[in-house]
Design an enzyme around this catalytic site. Structure first.
Site, PDB file in Angstrom:
ATOM      1  N   LYS A 125     -14.857  67.817 -49.341  1.00 51.09           N
ATOM      2  CA  LYS A 125     -13.443  68.002 -49.674  1.00 51.09           C
ATOM      3  C   LYS A 125     -12.663  66.907 -48.943  1.00 51.09           C
ATOM      4  O   LYS A 125     -12.435  66.990 -47.731  1.00 51.09           O
ATOM      5  CB  LYS A 125     -12.968  69.397 -49.258  1.00 51.09           C
ATOM      6  CG  LYS A 125     -11.555  69.674 -49.706  1.00 51.09           C
ATOM      7  CD  LYS A 125     -11.186  71.129 -49.453  1.00 51.09           C
ATOM      8  CE  LYS A 125      -9.817  71.484 -49.986  1.00 51.09           C
ATOM      9  NZ  LYS A 125      -8.732  70.628 -49.544  1.00 51.09           N
ATOM     10  N   LYS A 298     -18.577  73.974 -56.875  1.00 52.94           N
ATOM     11  CA  LYS A 298     -18.219  74.076 -58.294  1.00 52.94           C
ATOM     12  C   LYS A 298     -19.413  74.577 -59.093  1.00 52.94           C
ATOM     13  O   LYS A 298     -20.540  74.136 -58.829  1.00 52.94           O
ATOM     14  CB  LYS A 298     -17.845  72.681 -58.844  1.00 52.94           C
ATOM     15  CG  LYS A 298     -16.688  72.033 -58.132  1.00 52.94           C
ATOM     16  CD  LYS A 298     -16.459  70.582 -58.589  1.00 52.94           C
ATOM     17  CE  LYS A 298     -15.265  70.013 -57.838  1.00 52.94           C
ATOM     18  NZ  LYS A 298     -15.103  68.569 -58.036  1.00 52.94           N
TER      19      LYS A 298
END
Ligand code: IVH
Length: 368
Positions: A125, A298
Site C-alpha cells: 500500500k 484484492k
C-alpha cells in the site's frame, strides 16, 4: 518543382530523425526510471536530448506534448481544470488486525457461490497520492487526481514530468483507450533533498513524503514539479475488456507496456499466506526507498468483482491492512519547558531527528 520535392524530402528525414530520437530517449528513461538499470551515461543522454531540443525548435510543426523534451515542464502558471472521472475513483476500507482480515475473507466466501475457487493478490500500500492516467492509442492524454471521487483535477502537465510515467507505450497489445490508476510517491531521497533545500532558504520543513508528493503534484508551475523527483507505481487497470481474468496477470501485462508495476506482489491462496506477507513487509518496509503504510489485498479473479460489488465508497473485493505506527529509539538531546495558555507546564524533548511514520521527528511532548 524540384525544390519543393527536395524540401518535402528533407522534412520527412527530419521528422524521422526526431521520432528516432524520441523513441531512443523514451527507452533510456524507461531503463533508468522504471527498470532501474540505465544503459547509457547521463552525459550521453543529455547530448541526445539537446540534439532533439534543437531539431524541435527549428521545426516547430513537429511539436508533441509527449516528447521527452517536455518532461522538464513549463514556467507558465497553470490552473487545474476539474474533469469528471469515467469510472468513479473509490477508496479502500481499512483494517488493523488479523481478525479483521479473517472477517473480510469470511464475508467474501459468504457472498460467493459455495465452492467458488479464487486467490488473493497481495500488494504494497503505497503512501502517496492517487492518480488516474488515461491513454489513447498508446499515448498519455490525461492525468487526474482523485478529487471527490467523481471529479478530479487535471494535473497532466505535472505528471508528464515524472520520468517513470510512460508518455508512449511499448508493444501492440494495449487497447485503443484505457485507464490505469496508481500512486504518485516522493521517494525518501527526493524528500530529503527537498527539505535540505528548504532549510537553506529558511522555509519550514515538509512533514512527510505523502504531503510532499501531494504538494508537488499540485504545484502551478510544472517546471517546479519536474524538479521534485516524484515516482509513480501503478496497481489498477480499468477498461471494458481486460486482457485476462486475473488482476495479477493483467498488472504483469501492464508492466510489459512500460508501466512501473511493483515486483513486490504475490498471489495468496489463504489467510495464512496473506498474514505471512503482512508480517514480512511490516519489517521489510524500512528497507524500501519510499513509504508504504500497509498492504492491499484484492480478490484476484476479475469476474468475481461484479458478484462481490461495492459499498458507496469502497469495493467489497479489496481491503487495506494498515501497519501499526512505527517506533524508534532516538537520542534525547535536551528538554524544554513549555508554558501553556493556562499556565500548565509541559516538558518537550528535543530529539536527534529520526524518520518515523514518514515524518522527521525532532520534538516530542513528554506530558505522559
Ligand atoms: S487499489 C478500488 N492498490 O490507498 C480500489 N490502492 O486507502 C482502488 N493505494 O485510494 C485502489 N497502494 O490511493 C490500491 N496497491 C494498491 C494501493 C492503493 C496504495 C492507495 C490508493 C487508495 C488508497 C486507499
Amino acid at each position: 518543382m524540384q525544390c519543393n520535392f527536395k524540401e518535402t524530402m528533407d522534412k520527412k528525414t527530419i521528422e524521422n530523425q526526431i521520432n528516432e530520437l524520441r523513441d531512443f530517449l523514451n527507452r533510456c528513461n524507461y531503463d533508468y526510471y522504471v527498470k532501474n538499470s540505465p544503459k547509457i551515461s547521463d552525459y550521453e543522454f543529455d547530448i541526445k536530448l539537446k540534439e532533439l531540443e534543437k531539431l524541435e525548435k527549428e521545426n516547430p510543426e513537429f511539436f508533441d506534448s509527449n516528447s521527452p523534451t517536455q518532461r522538464v515542464g513549463s514556467d507558465e502558471n497553470q490552473e487545474f481544470k476539474q474533469v469528471k472521472h469515467k469510472y468513479s475513483m473509490l477508496s479502500l476500507a481499512n483494517t488493523y488486525s488479523e481478525g479483521e482480515i479473517r472477517d473480510f475473507d469470511a464475508r467474501i466466501r459468504k457472498l460467493l457461490p459455495e465452492g467458488e475457487e479464487f486467490e488473493y493478490a497481495c500488494e504494497l500500500k503505497f503512501d502517496g497520492t492517487s492518480i488516474s492516467l488515461t491513454y489513447e492509442n498508446g499515448l498519455l492524454i490525461r492525468a487526474l487526481t482523485r478529487g471527490d471521487g467523481q471529479k478530479g483535477d487535471d494535473v497532466t502537465n505535472n505528471v508528464r514530468t515524472i520520468k517513470s510515467v510512460p508518455l508512449k507505450l511499448y508493444g501492440e497489445g494495449f487497447p485503443k483507450e484505457f485507464e490505469i490508476r496508481g500512486e504518485i510517491l516522493m521517494p525518501h531521497s527526493s524528500f530529503e533533498k527537498l527539505n535540505q533545500e528548504r532549510t537553506e532558504i529558511g522555509e519550514p520543513l515538509l512533514a512527510n513524503c505523502r504531503n510532499a508528493a501531494a504538494g508537488a503534484l499540485k504545484t502551478q508551475n510544472s517546471a517546479v514539479a519536474a524538479k521534485r523527483g516524484l515516482d509513480c507505481y501503478l496497481y489498477y487497470l480499468l477498461m471494458d475488456n481486460l486482457p485476462t481474468d486475473s488482476h495479477f496477470e493483467n498488472m504483469k501485462i501492464a508492466r510489459s507496456w512500460g508501466f512501473k508495476v511493483s515486483e513486490n506482489t504475490v498471489k495468496a491462496k489463504n489467510i495464512d499466506e496473506i498474514i505471512a506477507f503482512i508480517n514480512y513487509w511490516d519489517k521489510e518496509r524500512y528497507n524500501l526507498p519510499y513509504d508504504i503504510d500497509g498492504i492491499v489485498i484484492k480478490v484476484d479473479k476479475i469476474s468475481l468483482r461484479d458478484t462481490l460489488g461495492y459499498t458507496a465508497k469502497t469495493p467489497r473485493w479489496a481491503i487495506a491492512y494498515k501497519f501499526k505506527a512505527e517506533e524508534a529509539a532516538v537520542k534525547l538531546l535536551s528538554i524544554d519547558y513549555q508554558v501553556g495558555r493556562t499556565g500548565i507546564i509541559t516538558p518537550v524533548a528535543n530529539l536527534e531527528p529520526a524518520h518515523l511514520g514518514g515524518t522527521i521527528v525532532k520534538r516530542a511532548t513528554l506530558h505522559n
